[in-house]
Design a protein around this motif. Structure first.
Motif, PDB file in Angstrom:
ATOM      1  N   SER A  23      -8.211  65.921 -77.584  1.00  0.00           N
ATOM      2  CA  SER A  23      -9.639  66.026 -77.238  1.00  0.00           C
ATOM      3  C   SER A  23     -10.494  65.494 -78.378  1.00  0.00           C
ATOM      4  O   SER A  23     -10.031  65.406 -79.528  1.00  0.00           O
ATOM      5  N   GLY A  24     -11.756  65.204 -78.041  1.00  0.00           N
ATOM      6  CA  GLY A  24     -12.722  64.810 -79.060  1.00  0.00           C
ATOM      7  C   GLY A  24     -13.008  65.973 -80.002  1.00  0.00           C
ATOM      8  O   GLY A  24     -13.193  65.778 -81.201  1.00  0.00           O
ATOM      9  N   ARG A  25     -13.054  67.181 -79.458  1.00  0.00           N
ATOM     10  CA  ARG A  25     -13.377  68.350 -80.291  1.00  0.00           C
ATOM     11  C   ARG A  25     -12.312  68.570 -81.377  1.00  0.00           C
ATOM     12  O   ARG A  25     -12.627  68.929 -82.507  1.00  0.00           O
ATOM     13  N   PHE A  38     -27.844  66.293 -70.371  1.00  0.00           N
ATOM     14  CA  PHE A  38     -27.346  67.620 -70.640  1.00  0.00           C
ATOM     15  C   PHE A  38     -28.300  68.581 -69.976  1.00  0.00           C
ATOM     16  O   PHE A  38     -29.502  68.351 -70.024  1.00  0.00           O
ATOM     17  N   GLY A  88      -8.173  64.047 -73.910  1.00  0.00           N
ATOM     18  CA  GLY A  88      -7.762  63.179 -75.017  1.00  0.00           C
ATOM     19  C   GLY A  88      -8.933  62.788 -75.884  1.00  0.00           C
ATOM     20  O   GLY A  88     -10.096  62.978 -75.514  1.00  0.00           O
ATOM     21  N   ASP A 133     -20.618  61.458 -83.560  1.00  0.00           N
ATOM     22  CA  ASP A 133     -20.119  61.992 -82.286  1.00  0.00           C
ATOM     23  C   ASP A 133     -20.162  60.816 -81.312  1.00  0.00           C
ATOM     24  O   ASP A 133     -21.192  60.525 -80.702  1.00  0.00           O
ATOM     25  N   PHE A 183     -15.642  60.747 -84.035  1.00  0.00           N
ATOM     26  CA  PHE A 183     -14.706  61.296 -83.037  1.00  0.00           C
ATOM     27  C   PHE A 183     -15.106  60.806 -81.652  1.00  0.00           C
ATOM     28  O   PHE A 183     -16.285  60.691 -81.325  1.00  0.00           O
ATOM     29  N   ALA A 231     -18.344  60.512 -78.656  1.00  0.00           N
ATOM     30  CA  ALA A 231     -17.691  60.934 -77.404  1.00  0.00           C
ATOM     31  C   ALA A 231     -18.215  60.155 -76.198  1.00  0.00           C
ATOM     32  O   ALA A 231     -17.484  59.914 -75.246  1.00  0.00           O
ATOM     33  N   HIS A 232     -19.496  59.758 -76.238  1.00  0.00           N
ATOM     34  CA  HIS A 232     -20.081  59.035 -75.097  1.00  0.00           C
ATOM     35  C   HIS A 232     -20.004  57.521 -75.272  1.00  0.00           C
ATOM     36  O   HIS A 232     -20.436  56.811 -74.365  1.00  0.00           O
ATOM     37  N   GLU A 252     -12.021  62.450 -72.186  1.00  0.00           N
ATOM     38  CA  GLU A 252     -12.040  63.470 -71.125  1.00  0.00           C
ATOM     39  C   GLU A 252     -12.436  62.784 -69.797  1.00  0.00           C
ATOM     40  O   GLU A 252     -12.960  61.666 -69.812  1.00  0.00           O
ATOM     41  N   SER A 310     -14.025  60.770 -77.281  1.00  0.00           N
ATOM     42  CA  SER A 310     -13.434  61.602 -76.225  1.00  0.00           C
ATOM     43  C   SER A 310     -12.920  60.735 -75.082  1.00  0.00           C
ATOM     44  O   SER A 310     -13.557  59.746 -74.694  1.00  0.00           O
ATOM     45  N   LYS A 317     -15.604  60.489 -69.420  1.00  0.00           N
ATOM     46  CA  LYS A 317     -16.008  59.589 -70.504  1.00  0.00           C
ATOM     47  C   LYS A 317     -15.709  58.115 -70.177  1.00  0.00           C
ATOM     48  O   LYS A 317     -15.143  57.808 -69.132  1.00  0.00           O
ATOM     49  N   CYS A 355     -22.754  69.173 -76.537  1.00  0.00           N
ATOM     50  CA  CYS A 355     -21.845  69.946 -75.714  1.00  0.00           C
ATOM     51  C   CYS A 355     -21.329  71.110 -76.570  1.00  0.00           C
ATOM     52  O   CYS A 355     -21.022  70.909 -77.753  1.00  0.00           O
ATOM     53  N   VAL A 360     -18.661  72.528 -77.093  1.00  0.00           N
ATOM     54  CA  VAL A 360     -17.372  72.442 -77.789  1.00  0.00           C
ATOM     55  C   VAL A 360     -17.509  71.778 -79.162  1.00  0.00           C
ATOM     56  O   VAL A 360     -16.599  71.873 -79.980  1.00  0.00           O
ATOM     57  N   VAL A 361     -18.649  71.111 -79.416  1.00  0.00           N
ATOM     58  CA  VAL A 361     -18.851  70.505 -80.748  1.00  0.00           C
ATOM     59  C   VAL A 361     -19.169  71.602 -81.778  1.00  0.00           C
ATOM     60  O   VAL A 361     -18.404  71.786 -82.737  1.00  0.00           O
TER      61      VAL A 361
HETATM   62  C1  LIG Z   1     -21.535  64.647 -76.766  1.00  0.00           C
HETATM   63  C2  LIG Z   1     -20.155  65.205 -76.686  1.00  0.00           C
HETATM   64  N1  LIG Z   1     -19.451  65.323 -77.823  1.00  0.00           N
HETATM   65  C3  LIG Z   1     -18.190  65.802 -77.815  1.00  0.00           C
HETATM   66  C4  LIG Z   1     -17.581  66.207 -76.655  1.00  0.00           C
HETATM   67  C5  LIG Z   1     -16.186  66.770 -76.695  1.00  0.00           C
HETATM   68  O1  LIG Z   1     -15.230  65.908 -76.180  1.00  0.00           O
HETATM   69  P1  LIG Z   1     -13.857  66.536 -75.621  1.00  0.00           P
HETATM   70  O2  LIG Z   1     -14.147  67.128 -74.285  1.00  0.00           O
HETATM   71  O3  LIG Z   1     -12.909  65.402 -75.555  1.00  0.00           O
HETATM   72  O4  LIG Z   1     -13.435  67.561 -76.627  1.00  0.00           O
HETATM   73  C6  LIG Z   1     -18.282  66.114 -75.458  1.00  0.00           C
HETATM   74  C7  LIG Z   1     -17.623  66.572 -74.221  1.00  0.00           C
HETATM   75  O5  LIG Z   1     -17.676  66.521 -73.189  1.00  0.00           O
HETATM   76  C8  LIG Z   1     -19.597  65.595 -75.462  1.00  0.00           C
HETATM   77  O6  LIG Z   1     -20.309  65.460 -74.324  1.00  0.00           O
END
Ligand SMILES: Cc1ncc(COP(=O)(O)O)c(C=O)c1O
Length: 408
Positions: free
Chosen positions: A50-52, A342, A183, A147, A169, A149-150, A173, A171, A176, A77, A79-80
């Protein structure tokens, strides 16, 4: 929500036999291919589930610990921020700017303190930005971590997002730019080294759940009715794979695992088609830009042409109390899958707050109440059917704005 942005059903099926080559082989190949694309040494790419988890690895790389502070954008998100408390550091949310969906650099400067160790730099929806040199030079003790992820494969002034700060990092997921179901990876800064620990593998059951969930997502992207039926069946069988409530509601950190074999083969199939995928998405976005520009009052964001949009954002000129409902109504009216990212300063609404106080980030709160988005997905053809959907979207938005005007 329409996901699997770069994966077609046929590519999904055709890539599955690749699993026979084994997880070590597929992960090594994927790491190499990512390094080649991003023009970095292979040792800078570290794959995770995962990105997290990749973010947690970067906190470790930068030696973040008790007494340090980590700045996180207030439009993120959950999880960050979840990954920060286990390091012993404290968290601080900093508002973002309406105009860029990223930081206001002057405001960020005011928030950075002596013990600020890491600033997480957002690139929402894939819009890549660069921290100004004056800010980096003023705060030399701070590491700026992207970040991304996007924004996998977005560029900023010709540079690959993630390659020009102090690590990034990404993502993979479901929703994405490229999807592995789950992943992610960390792109380490040049010259940095992080030992690769032996991580647990995703269980066989989890990979079956990923496979089932992903198949339903891809079907929905192309054929909504079979997709809905497949998703209902996957739910019924208890096979939906998603973040656990302990992470979303309780704010628990995510323990890192290896990138699943299934994810690696799917990602390699998408990487192989990346230039064609990006070209298709650019055509789609150009149509969205034109269509939305014809509705006065709708806000859009500018990005370079080499932006890899994860979804295409637009904002209404008034606050919406129930975004999910309005997204469903607009979606039903036009036939496009409208998203709500969001829906809160710390997404999703109802998730753990990490001490965030309402009113602390007014711009992010306004964005959370006004921003919707459109799918940027290769399963969506740029054709006459899309034109009709966009016309219906324009009509629905026009009448929504008229109703608001009349209600004033
Ligand atoms: C902006 C952002 N950063 C990080 C993440 C985390 O990614 P992951 O779900 O792969 O852990 C997300 C998740 O959806 C996100 O929208």
């Amino acid at each position: 929500m329409l996901t699997a942005n770069s994966l077609t059903f046929s590519r999904f099926l055709l890539s599955l036999p690749g699993m026979l080559a084994g997880r070590r082989y597929q992960r090594r190949k994927l790491g190499r291919e990512l390094a080649t694309l991003l023009q970095v040494e292979e040792s800078r790419i570290m794959l995770y589930d995962s990105g997290r988890a990749a973010f947690a690895a970067l906190l470790q790389l930068h030696g973040v610990g008790p007494g340090d502070e980590v700045i996180v954008p207030a439009f993120t998100c959950v999880v960050v921020p979840n990954q920060v408390p286990p390091s012993g550091a404290t968290l601080r949310f900093v508002d973002i700017e309406r105009g860029s969906l990223g930081y206001d650099w002057q405001l960020l400067d005011m928030h950075i303190r002596r013990h600020t160790r890491v600033v997480v730099v957002p690139h929402n929806f894939g819009i890549a930005c660069e921290v100004p040199t004056w800010l980096r030079e003023k705060h030399r003790q701070v590491r700026f971590v992207d970040d991304a992820a996007h924004g996998f494969a977005s560029r900023c002034a010709g540079q690959w997002l993630g390659s020009y700060h102090d690590g990034a990092f990404f993502s993979f997921e479901y929703s994405k730019n490229l999807t592995g179901g789950i992943g992610g990876f960390a792109l380490l800064p040049a010259g940095a080294y992080l030992p690769q620990p032996a991580l647990p593998e995703a269980s066989c059951l989890d990979q079956w759940r990923l496979l089932a969930t992903l198949k339903a997502h891809i079907l929905s992207a192309r054929w909504p009715l079979p997709g809905r039926i497949a998703m209902a069946a996957v739910r019924r069988l208890g096979l939906v794979y998603r973040s656990g409530d302990h992470e979303v509601v309780d704010g628990a950190p995510h323990p890192a695992r290896e990138l699943p074999l299934l994810s690696a083969v799917l990602l390699r199939a998408q990487l192989a088609r990346l230039p064609a995928t990006l070209a298709h998405k650019q055509r789609l976005v150009a149509r969205y830009q034109q269509a939305l520009a014809a509705v006065p009052g709708i806000r859009q964001w500018h990005a370079d042409t080499d932006c890899h949009w994860v979804r295409y954002p637009f904002a209404l000129p008034f606050h919406v109390v129930d975004k999910a409902r309005l997204a469903r109504e607009l979606g039903a009216a036009c036939g496009l899958n409208i998203g709500v990212w969001f829906d809160d300063v710390i997404h999703p609404a109802g998730s753990f707050r990490h001490g965030y106080h309402t009113g602390a980030a007014p711009h992010a709160e306004e964005l959370a109440a006004t921003v919707f988005n459109l799918p940027v997905n290769i399963n969506l053809a740029v054709d006459a059917a899309l034109e009709r959907k966009l016309q219906r979207l324009q009509q629905a938005l026009h009448s929504l704005l008229q109703q608001q005007e009349a209600a004033r």
